[in-house]
Scaffold this motif. Sequence first.
Motif, mmCIF file in Angstrom:
data_model
loop_
_atom_site.group_PDB
_atom_site.id
_atom_site.type_symbol
_atom_site.label_atom_id
_atom_site.label_comp_id
_atom_site.label_asym_id
_atom_site.label_seq_id
_atom_site.Cartn_x
_atom_site.Cartn_y
_atom_site.Cartn_z
ATOM 1 N N MET A 318 0.840 -1.202 0.000
ATOM 2 C CA MET A 318 0.000 0.000 0.000
ATOM 3 C C MET A 318 0.875 1.252 0.000
ATOM 4 N N VAL A 320 0.602 5.806 -0.129
ATOM 5 C CA VAL A 320 -0.174 7.046 -0.169
ATOM 6 C C VAL A 320 0.763 8.154 -0.596
ATOM 7 N N PHE A 331 -3.861 0.087 -2.712
ATOM 8 C CA PHE A 331 -3.891 -1.010 -1.737
ATOM 9 C C PHE A 331 -3.944 -2.356 -2.454
ATOM 10 N N VAL A 375 -9.748 6.615 4.410
ATOM 11 C CA VAL A 375 -9.207 5.656 3.440
ATOM 12 C C VAL A 375 -8.675 4.403 4.136
ATOM 13 N N GLY A 376 -8.309 4.529 5.410
ATOM 14 C CA GLY A 376 -7.790 3.382 6.146
ATOM 15 C C GLY A 376 -8.741 2.195 6.180
ATOM 16 N N LYS B 90 1.152 11.057 5.663
ATOM 17 C CA LYS B 90 -0.112 10.329 5.541
ATOM 18 C C LYS B 90 -0.005 8.809 5.618
ATOM 19 N N VAL B 91 1.166 8.282 5.948
ATOM 20 C CA VAL B 91 1.302 6.824 6.045
ATOM 21 C C VAL B 91 0.314 6.265 7.086
ATOM 22 N N THR B 93 -2.597 7.262 7.702
ATOM 23 C CA THR B 93 -3.984 7.250 7.225
ATOM 24 C C THR B 93 -4.309 5.990 6.442
ATOM 25 N N ILE B 94 -3.272 5.359 5.869
ATOM 26 C CA ILE B 94 -3.542 4.077 5.199
ATOM 27 C C ILE B 94 -3.240 2.904 6.120
#
Lengths: 414, 157
Positions: A318, A320, A331, A375-376, B90-91, B93-94
């Motif tokens: 994944m 971002v 992802f 988004v998580g 933003k790591v 956030t995923i």
Amino acid sequence: MKHVIIGAGPAGIIAAETLRRADPRSTVTVVGDEPEPPYSRMAIPYLLTGSIGDAGTHLRRGADHFAKLAVDIRRDRATGVDVGDRRVALAGGGHLDYDRLLIASGSHAVRPPIAGMDLQGVENCWTLADARRVAAGARAGARVVLMGAGFIGCIVLEALAKRGVELTVIEMGERMLPRMMDDVGGEMIKRWCESKGVRVLTGARVGAVSAADGGLELALDSGESLRAELVVCATGVSPNVDFLADTAVRIEDGVLVDEYLCSSVADVYAAGDVAQGPDFSTGERRVHAIQPTASEHGRIAALNMAGGRTRFRGSLSMNVLNTLGLVSSSFGLWMGAEGGETARAADAERFRYLRLEFQADRLVGALALGLTQHVGVIRGLIQTRVRLGQWKPQLLRDPLLVMDAYLDCTRRRA
Amino acid sequence: MHKSLLIDPEKCTSCLQCEMACSFEHEGVFNPAKSRIKIFEFEHGRRAIPYTCTQCAEAWCLYACPVEAISLNMETGAKEVAEDVCVGCKVCTIACPFGTINYNQDTGKVIKCDLCGGDPQCAAACPTGAITYVDADWTGYDRMREWAQKTHSQPSA
């Protein structure tokens, strides 16, 4: 017990801290070859924009952090490992004996085999030292060519643009982010960059770089030639495994590790960018050179080095990325799975895109562009293999309902 | 013992007072779009779910952060973002499988629930008791925990 860790990036440092907790009486030595306190490459773009200083890139605050943990950080470079005698040879002439070894040596930037890539003014943007050179060359108004529009290229792209340079991006692939975005997403990002004044050439190759008028000249295969004061090369990275050449440690794309992060040689583990470990999505072994994988690898490898038996369930690929304000994420099997189904919602005008990939009634991959809230949950849905049931046909019609599906499915399960 | 937010969707009327209070506490404005707790409506508004960070023990966000910008508040158990350290990569956030740490375009940093330092304003503002602040081992919170742990495990099917 003597633990030696080769590499002072996130995987190595998290492993060292985990070892200290899990095996308090052991000695923990970390060997890092860069002349900086342990730092994060993820932070380099923000150093380039000036929003942080050197200290802002550091993995840990407090100068005595490692001393307090009794973790010995040594500046040196591993040149070889004798897995029989359990000994690491160091470039400084010394050596370190180990009972358990962690290879967390990361990766290095590679340049394409093109004439002139060794000229002054051609820089990588991988280490802090690289970043300082790039910063020195990327003055406002300078002509800068960025080679490579992959993940790292695009992260650097944003930072370069913010410095006010006249920027041209050259990508060999047919779209930007060829390994993180599909055609629709890649095209949107390209159009976005162009609307912000960045010139983007996809499907383009540099034939040669030469010195010209105190700067550089790039001859493209298309026949065009470009002038630049600075060329930033972000064409890829490769695992640091040379020092393992004479060992029995099995290497393919990286150091092959099992679900305990152990290599083919007992008591030799690997973690992070250098490790080719279990992939959650496929069950195969892949190098996932991303921060979350480095962190998970480091922790689990250390627990096992300390005598535990913690199984790693596989890393989810994944990413971002922020490209001049347009946030994208990817992802798992975003390119689709065999026998799977795809849902897409695209709004090219507003630069919004969501692609979901299903296998049976489970989410297995996704791409998102222009979406930053919650988004998580995409990771949550993929990694917990939630059965979407009646939500799947709804998501095939309208993928933007993914948060609703998540809440409804998880509430029913809970 | 740590306290935690207990959410009872049955009592939620979707009045958005929690979002207003959260936004005002953290951003100084009454703007639900800037809230760290979100109300999701289902069935055309007949059902609503207040949703925010459970301060999970796994702390995915904290471990994923490359610059140690997220830390554990020992007093409240909250995982807190240090704005001056966060670089905005933003790591987290995923990495957070609950989607409860999010990027704020205005500041270029991430935001998440910090339990307002132990006096959560969403709970104070909720007129129906749908959001309460209670001892952590009390009730439904454990279900959320259980759920969090499933992200570690293989499917049973």
